[in-house]
Design a protein around this motif. Structure first.
Motif, short mmCIF file in Angstrom:
data_model
loop_
_atom_site.label_atom_id
_atom_site.label_comp_id
_atom_site.label_asym_id
_atom_site.label_seq_id
_atom_site.Cartn_x
_atom_site.Cartn_y
_atom_site.Cartn_z
N THR A 36 0.84 -1.19 0.00
CA THR A 36 0.00 0.00 0.00
C THR A 36 0.88 1.25 0.00
O THR A 36 1.81 1.36 0.80
CB THR A 36 -0.90 -0.02 1.24
OG1 THR A 36 -1.69 -1.20 1.21
CG2 THR A 36 -1.82 1.20 1.26
N PRO A 37 0.60 2.18 -0.89
CA PRO A 37 1.45 3.38 -0.98
C PRO A 37 1.20 4.34 0.18
O PRO A 37 0.23 4.21 0.93
CB PRO A 37 1.02 4.00 -2.31
CG PRO A 37 -0.40 3.56 -2.49
CD PRO A 37 -0.48 2.19 -1.88
N ASP A 38 2.08 5.32 0.29
CA ASP A 38 1.90 6.41 1.25
C ASP A 38 1.03 7.47 0.59
O ASP A 38 1.39 8.00 -0.47
CB ASP A 38 3.27 6.99 1.62
CG ASP A 38 3.15 8.11 2.64
OD1 ASP A 38 2.85 7.81 3.81
OD2 ASP A 38 3.33 9.28 2.26
N ARG A 63 -1.15 11.05 1.15
CA ARG A 63 -1.48 12.22 1.98
C ARG A 63 -2.62 12.96 1.28
O ARG A 63 -2.51 13.29 0.09
CB ARG A 63 -0.27 13.15 2.12
CG ARG A 63 1.00 12.43 2.58
CD ARG A 63 0.85 11.82 3.97
NE ARG A 63 2.00 10.99 4.28
CZ ARG A 63 2.98 11.36 5.11
NH1 ARG A 63 2.92 12.54 5.70
NH2 ARG A 63 3.99 10.54 5.37
N HIS A 112 -4.93 14.09 -3.50
CA HIS A 112 -4.06 13.13 -2.84
C HIS A 112 -2.64 13.19 -3.42
O HIS A 112 -2.48 13.17 -4.65
CB HIS A 112 -4.59 11.70 -3.02
CG HIS A 112 -6.04 11.55 -2.69
ND1 HIS A 112 -6.50 11.39 -1.39
CD2 HIS A 112 -7.14 11.55 -3.48
CE1 HIS A 112 -7.82 11.29 -1.41
NE2 HIS A 112 -8.23 11.38 -2.66
N VAL A 157 0.53 10.90 -3.67
CA VAL A 157 0.74 9.45 -3.54
C VAL A 157 2.18 9.11 -3.90
O VAL A 157 2.67 9.50 -4.96
CB VAL A 157 -0.21 8.67 -4.48
CG1 VAL A 157 -0.10 7.17 -4.22
CG2 VAL A 157 -1.65 9.15 -4.32
N ARG A 158 2.84 8.38 -3.02
CA ARG A 158 4.20 7.91 -3.32
C ARG A 158 4.34 6.47 -2.85
O ARG A 158 3.53 5.97 -2.06
CB ARG A 158 5.24 8.81 -2.67
CG ARG A 158 5.06 8.98 -1.19
CD ARG A 158 6.06 9.96 -0.62
NE ARG A 158 5.70 10.32 0.74
CZ ARG A 158 6.51 10.97 1.57
NH1 ARG A 158 7.72 11.33 1.17
NH2 ARG A 158 6.11 11.27 2.78
N ASP A 177 6.30 4.86 -0.86
CA ASP A 177 6.38 4.69 0.60
C ASP A 177 6.77 6.03 1.21
O ASP A 177 7.04 7.01 0.48
CB ASP A 177 7.37 3.58 0.98
CG ASP A 177 8.76 3.84 0.43
OD1 ASP A 177 9.31 4.93 0.71
OD2 ASP A 177 9.28 2.98 -0.29
N ALA A 178 6.81 6.09 2.52
CA ALA A 178 7.01 7.37 3.20
C ALA A 178 8.41 7.95 3.02
O ALA A 178 8.67 9.09 3.40
CB ALA A 178 6.70 7.21 4.69
N GLN A 179 9.32 7.15 2.44
CA GLN A 179 10.67 7.66 2.19
C GLN A 179 10.86 8.11 0.73
O GLN A 179 11.87 8.72 0.39
CB GLN A 179 11.74 6.59 2.50
CG GLN A 179 12.08 6.45 3.98
CD GLN A 179 10.94 5.82 4.77
OE1 GLN A 179 10.42 4.77 4.37
NE2 GLN A 179 10.53 6.45 5.84
N LEU A 192 6.86 17.48 2.23
CA LEU A 192 7.07 16.03 2.20
C LEU A 192 8.41 15.67 1.56
O LEU A 192 8.86 14.53 1.64
CB LEU A 192 5.94 15.35 1.41
CG LEU A 192 4.56 15.33 2.07
CD1 LEU A 192 3.50 14.87 1.07
CD2 LEU A 192 4.56 14.40 3.29
#
Ligand code: FE2
Length: 232
Positions: free
Chosen positions: A3-5, A7, A19, A21-22, A24-26, A49
């Motif tokens: 599941t992607p990150d 926001r 939204h 969308v990336r 992952d959070a890094q 971000l």
């Protein structure tokens, strides 16, 4: 893909959900889905971000989903992916905006999508699904365990079908395709209101009653244990 990150930012007077969308959070690259308004706020969010916007994806071209496309595309140099049959709404925005909203700028999208495509953006494998009913060219983007589904399915509700090109039977069919295709735990990031999951909506959403009934009727009656094979 996991599941992607994601926001989410509610923007503009209609509180549309945009939204970022990336993978992952890094991750330092992202796509932005449905930038409806408040371009400066969205650019600041991307900067905070630490992500570069690699593409702008549109689920459909109602004004509340596209108002910030032109300024965001100009600032980020990111290409815009637009539902093919709704391009005329993006290239002549104000013609379709109700009195009291805007002004918004026109934009000629770099890419047109019809559903059925797969695109790889910001390191993510993105499946493009055709989900009409709320609008005639509406798309849903499936990324890992997430659906960016615009105005198809909301927490406890669904997209309205009384605008031009809207049709309830078509929207219901689009929702049913999503429910049949993806696992219940799939996270739904809608164009308005809160985040939900397919299983939550299937269990509780009053607009999904007929889908729920159809799926229940297909459940096999508990089968008896299969006979054991003879051991050698
Ligand atoms: Fe809409």
């Amino acid at each position: 893909m996991s599941t992607p990150d994601v926001r989410s930012f509610s923007v503009g007077p209609v509180q549309e959900n945009c939204h970022i969308v990336r993978a992952d959070a890094q991750a330092t690259r992202a796509v932005i889905v449905d930038p409806g308004d408040e371009p400066e706020r969205l650019l600041e969010a991307a900067e905070a971000l630490g992500v570069e916007i690699e593409a702008i994806l549109l689920t459909h071209c109602h004004f509340d989903h596209i108002g910030a496309v032109a300024p965001l595309a100009r600032a980020s140099a990111a290409p815009v992916y637009c539902p093919k049959i709704e391009v005329p709404l993006l290239t002549d925005v104000m013609r379709f905006v109700p009195p009291g909203f805007g002004p918004f700028e026109n934009y000629e999208p770099e890419h047109q999508l019809s559903g059925g495509e797969r695109v790889n953006l910001a390191g993510m494998d993105i499946e493009v699904l055709y989900t009409p009913g709320h609008s005639p060219g509406h798309l849903t983007y499936a990324i890992g365990g997430a659906l960016l589904s615009g105005d198809v399915l909301f927490q406890g509700s669904v997209g309205r079908v009384d605008l031009p090109g809207g049709d309830w039977a078509t929207l219901e069919d689009s929702i049913e395709q999503l429910v049949r295709r993806f696992p219940g735990e799939t996270v739904v990031y809608p164009g308005h209101m809160g985040v939900t999951t397919l299983e939550r909506e299937l269990a509780t959403n009053p607009f999904l009653t007929e889908i729920r009934t159809r799926l229940a009727a297909e459940q096999p009656v508990a089968a008896s244990a299969p006979p054991r094979g003879a051991s050698s």
